[in-house]
Design a protein around this motif. Structure first.
Motif, PDB file in Angstrom:
ATOM      1  N   VAL A  52      82.863  62.359  26.128  1.00 58.70           N
ATOM      2  CA  VAL A  52      81.826  61.931  27.069  1.00 58.70           C
ATOM      3  C   VAL A  52      80.677  62.945  27.064  1.00 58.70           C
ATOM      4  O   VAL A  52      79.496  62.579  27.085  1.00 58.70           O
ATOM      5  N   GLY A  53      81.026  64.237  27.003  1.00 58.67           N
ATOM      6  CA  GLY A  53      79.996  65.273  26.941  1.00 58.67           C
ATOM      7  C   GLY A  53      79.100  65.100  25.721  1.00 58.67           C
ATOM      8  O   GLY A  53      77.867  65.203  25.797  1.00 58.67           O
ATOM      9  N   MET A  54      79.716  64.802  24.585  1.00 60.25           N
ATOM     10  CA  MET A  54      78.943  64.590  23.347  1.00 60.25           C
ATOM     11  C   MET A  54      78.025  63.363  23.502  1.00 60.25           C
ATOM     12  O   MET A  54      76.879  63.372  23.045  1.00 60.25           O
ATOM     13  N   MET A 107      78.977  78.720  26.677  1.00 61.74           N
ATOM     14  CA  MET A 107      78.032  78.169  25.687  1.00 61.74           C
ATOM     15  C   MET A 107      78.291  76.693  25.398  1.00 61.74           C
ATOM     16  O   MET A 107      77.362  75.915  25.194  1.00 61.74           O
ATOM     17  N   GLN A 108      79.561  76.312  25.343  1.00 64.24           N
ATOM     18  CA  GLN A 108      79.866  74.929  24.967  1.00 64.24           C
ATOM     19  C   GLN A 108      79.361  73.913  25.985  1.00 64.24           C
ATOM     20  O   GLN A 108      78.679  72.953  25.597  1.00 64.24           O
ATOM     21  N   PRO A 109      79.670  74.104  27.282  1.00 60.89           N
ATOM     22  CA  PRO A 109      79.096  73.155  28.254  1.00 60.89           C
ATOM     23  C   PRO A 109      77.564  73.133  28.161  1.00 60.89           C
ATOM     24  O   PRO A 109      76.950  72.060  28.211  1.00 60.89           O
ATOM     25  N   CYS A 123      75.191  70.594  29.970  1.00 55.99           N
ATOM     26  CA  CYS A 123      75.529  70.980  31.343  1.00 55.99           C
ATOM     27  C   CYS A 123      74.373  71.786  31.948  1.00 55.99           C
ATOM     28  O   CYS A 123      73.875  72.719  31.329  1.00 55.99           O
ATOM     29  N   GLN A 124      73.982  71.427  33.172  1.00 55.78           N
ATOM     30  CA  GLN A 124      72.893  72.155  33.828  1.00 55.78           C
ATOM     31  C   GLN A 124      73.398  73.017  34.970  1.00 55.78           C
ATOM     32  O   GLN A 124      72.811  74.053  35.233  1.00 55.78           O
ATOM     33  N   VAL A 147      72.963  78.336  32.482  1.00 53.99           N
ATOM     34  CA  VAL A 147      73.601  77.343  33.359  1.00 53.99           C
ATOM     35  C   VAL A 147      73.556  77.894  34.783  1.00 53.99           C
ATOM     36  O   VAL A 147      73.788  79.076  35.007  1.00 53.99           O
ATOM     37  N   LEU A 148      73.261  77.036  35.749  1.00 57.62           N
ATOM     38  CA  LEU A 148      73.153  77.471  37.144  1.00 57.62           C
ATOM     39  C   LEU A 148      74.527  77.401  37.810  1.00 57.62           C
ATOM     40  O   LEU A 148      75.081  76.315  37.979  1.00 57.62           O
ATOM     41  N   PRO A 149      75.110  78.556  38.197  1.00 56.77           N
ATOM     42  CA  PRO A 149      76.404  78.518  38.880  1.00 56.77           C
ATOM     43  C   PRO A 149      76.216  78.473  40.395  1.00 56.77           C
ATOM     44  O   PRO A 149      75.625  79.367  40.984  1.00 56.77           O
TER      45      PRO A 149
END
Ligand code: F3S
Length: 713
Positions: free
Chosen positions: A573-575, A603-605, A610-611, A631-633
């Motif tokens: 789904v991510g792809m 890195m992968q997300p 992924c934002q 990425v915003l945690p």
């Protein structure tokens, strides 16, 4: 950096566009050589199997002024001790046994590739200030007891978690009785109790080792600064006032130990082993004895093992178990060969493998059974026992066989056990039978700390000396070496910079998955078979979050594709979202990203689109890694809000507060839920972040390395 972790670290460093690394750096090819038949043929095979990796690392080393140690040159920690370690200095290494250099009075810390990139790119490197655990050594080792037994004993006391968040500092009169490489062994295995690092005070053993390894000038400098490299008098007088915890160990009374199986803190004196074998039903026979590795491959280790081998040879007997030796470096290999120690070991049946990690890291095609293929079930062996002088003995680590029981001991005890072929053998009390069937007892090992001063160490084959670059920017600019990566490679892929933030709010994010329960870096980026893709972000991204439990479906590795309405695996789904340019977020529970510093887990997300990641809490290192990758945690202001969100495809999320992101200010999430009848409900969730001004700059540029690159040009 070792060759497995260096791949992604170098690929990331390339994004910084810096002409050379900000600190002296070296790469060591040691993890990718499989032990099979012999040193020569195994290295030759590794050069074929891993050629693209080695070519890439070498070309990058040449370009950036990094010293490159070829396959066969040795194991990173032994080479560092011989060439780079120096008292009172700080080093980061992309391997957990980096603290080995504490044997030379250095603060040497094992880190993930992302931290190495920080150091190389001059980004501030962060570490939560550790506590200090003092270990006071008194007395002197004797008989069969060795430095290895100090740490095997401590591992039992501290357990695999007892050193977490601590530096272990050894002190007391016993420290002056140890060799430098012996202290290295002890520091090396501090990793097994979770310590940040371990360190010994500067002493005469270190000075002797520095002189023997052609660095008398460093010993002279350390002599001048010795007062700064040892505990102060008030600390020695009242250690409990100065250390967070103090452990006492009397070396006079220390017995040889044997730890395992399956965990290095399952510790006991060797003398209790007979009873335990019966109680536990462990195998009586030792199928393989292995000495060497980065933990125990010093000249002194080999002289002690060889002294046992010579006694056996004089009685006309050979090792009953298969007996393997991995020298830690070309220098150790060449010196022990010159001094006849290799011959002593071979006389009793030893096979000398390549100067590399080999069986220690599972790069081992076992040949002592009918099923010689690594990683397969080995019904011919069933439960079997091996004894090694290595540092780690997790299940299946060495040969991929979950039934292999792996025990840890000193090289001399391993040698004695290989001779007897019995796991219950205790050379302190038991006898062997000579060639005529007469019993005899082995004398305690007799070692030599360093080679004779006149002969010194033999550096070995020049092909294994590092390729040394002149690391001046001018030289490197003039010598613009291309970095070798085949565009069709399945194992390496040049990284594209992540896109910079567009300056606005994050809009219409899909919830890729709402994760329930524990989600470690192993859940986010699994190891095992995926390790071969460590240098290929796209390929390794196919394992993203495959270990995560979906809170909505109750299944591991499942996600709903909100475009097609079909369930798929999380990476599928991510792809699909990545291909469609759909941004997404992950919702997770407490301590998201615990485990390791593995940068792939951030890195992968990011690569897949992924934002932001929204959790009840983060593991600190992973949270920083997410920030570095842009990425915003975010964490819930009110944990109960976790229950209001679902990844069932009915919700989208937009931010309010990102366009004006500032330290300490909340970020609000506007959640839109679409009901089955098409009507919509909107609600707001308040979240917190821990981004500093600098980290907000990383986010704005798309990653920390993008920021560095923008400053470089
Ligand atoms: Fe290599 Fe094993 Fe040491 S993998 S670096 S020999 S712990």
């Amino acid at each position: 950096m070792q060759d497995a972790s260096a791949q992604m670290a170098i690929l990331q460093f390339m994004l910084s566009r810096l002409p050379t690394t900000a600190v002296p750096t070296s790469i060591h090819c040691d993890h990718l050589i499989e032990a099979y038949q012999s040193a020569e043929s195994d290295v030759a095979q590794a050069l074929v199997t891993n050629r693209e990796i080695f070519d890439f690392l070498q070309s990058a080393a040449e370009k950036y002024g990094v010293e490159f140690w070829k396959p066969g040159s040795g194991i990173i920690h032994q080479i560092v001790l011989e060439n780079y370690a120096a008292p009172g200095t700080l080093m980061l290494g992309t391997d957990s046994h980096t603290p080995n250099a504490g044997g030379l009075g250095m603060l040497a810390i094992g880190v993930g590739g992302a931290d190495a990139v920080d150091a190389m790119a001059n980004i501030p490197w962060e570490l939560k200030a550790p506590k200090v655990l003092g270990v006071r050594l008194t007395g002197r080792l004797n008989g069969w007891a060795s430095p290895k037994d100090i740490i095997l004993n401590l591992a039992g006391k501290l357990t695999v978690r007892g050193g977490t968040g601590h530096i272990i500092e050894y002190f007391g009169p016993g420290t002056d009785t140890l060799s430098c490489t012996g202290m290295g062994t002890i520091c090396n295995m501090g990793a097994e109790v979770g310590a940040t690092t371990s360190v010994f005070p500067y002493n005469s053993g270190m000075a002797r080792y520095l002189a023997a390894t052609r660095r008398a000038h460093i010993a002279a400098a350390a002599d001048q600064a010795a007062g700064f490299l040892r505990p102060d008098e008030p600390v020695i007088a009242a250690p409990e006032k100065h250390y967070d915890q103090v452990i006492e160990l009397d070396l006079d009374r220390l017995e040889p130990h044997i730890n395992g199986p399956f965990t290095p803190d399952f510790s006991r004196p060797l003398s209790t082993m007979k009873t335990l074998i019966k109680e536990q039903g462990w195998p009586e026979d030792v199928s393989v004895g292995l000495i060497g590795s980065c933990t125990n491959s010093s000249y002194e280790d080999m002289t002690r093992a060889a002294s046992i081998a010579r006694q056996a040879a004089a009685k006309g007997i050979h090792a009953k178990s298969q007996f393997l030796v991995t020298p830690g470096s070309e220098q150790v290999r060449a010196t022990i060969a010159r001094d006849g120690l290799t011959g002593d070991l071979e006389t009793i049946g030893a096979t000398v493998l390549a100067n590399a990690c080999g069986p220690c890291i599972g790069q081992w095609k076992r040949t002592d059974g009918d099923h010689a293929t690594r990683g397969e079930e080995r019904p011919d062996l069933g439960p079997n026992a091996i004894v090694s002088s290595f540092n780690r003995n997790f299940r299946a680590r060495n040969d991929g066989n979950a039934q292999t029981m792996n025990f840890l001991a000193s090289p001399e005890i391993v040698t004695a056990m290989a001779l007897s072929g019995r796991l219950s053998f205790n050379p302190v009390t038991d006898t062997l039978l000579d060639a005529d069937g007469k019993p005899f007892k082995l004398d305690p090992p007799c070692g030599q700390e360093l080679p004779d001063a006149t002969a010194g160490f033999d550096e070995g084959r020049t092909v294994y000396r590092p390729i040394v670059q002149d690391p001046t920017e001018a030289n490197l600019a003039a010598n613009d070496v291309p970095i070798k990566v085949d565009p069709k490679s399945q194992r390496l892929q040049i990284l594209e910079p992540f896109p910079a933030w567009n300056g606005g709010e994050l809009e219409d994010l899909r919830i890729l998955v709402k994760v329930a329960g524990k989600c470690t870096t192993d859940h986010i980026s699994a190891a095992g078979q995926w390790l071969k893709y460590k240098g290929h972000l796209e390929n390794i991204a196919h394992n993203t979050l495959i270990g995560a439990l979906n809170a909505d479906t109750g299944k591991v590795n499942s996600a709903l594709n909100t475009v097609t309405g079909e369930l798929g695996t999380i990476p599928e789904v991510g792809m699909a979202y990545r291909a469609a340019g759909i941004p997404w977020l992950v919702i997770a529970d407490h301590n998201y990203g615990e485990g390791s510093a593995r940068e792939h887990a951030a890195m992968q997300p990011r690569y897949l689109g992924c934002q932001l990641i929204l959790t009840k809490s983060f593991a600190r290192i992973h949270e920083t890694n997410l920030k570095k990758q842009g990425v915003l945690p975010l964490t819930f202001r009110d944990e109960q809000d976790y229950d209001r969100l679902t990844g069932d495809g009915t919700m989208t999320v937009s931010t309010q507060g990102v366009a004006d992101l500032r330290p300490g200010c909340p970020v609000y999430l506007q959640v839109t839920q679409t009901r089955p009848d098409g009507s919509q409900e909107r609600f707001q969730i308040e979240t917190k972040h821990t981004m500093s001004e600098d980290q907000i700059e990383w986010f704005k540029h798309g990653s920390a390395l993008n920021l560095i690159a923008s400053l470089t040009n």
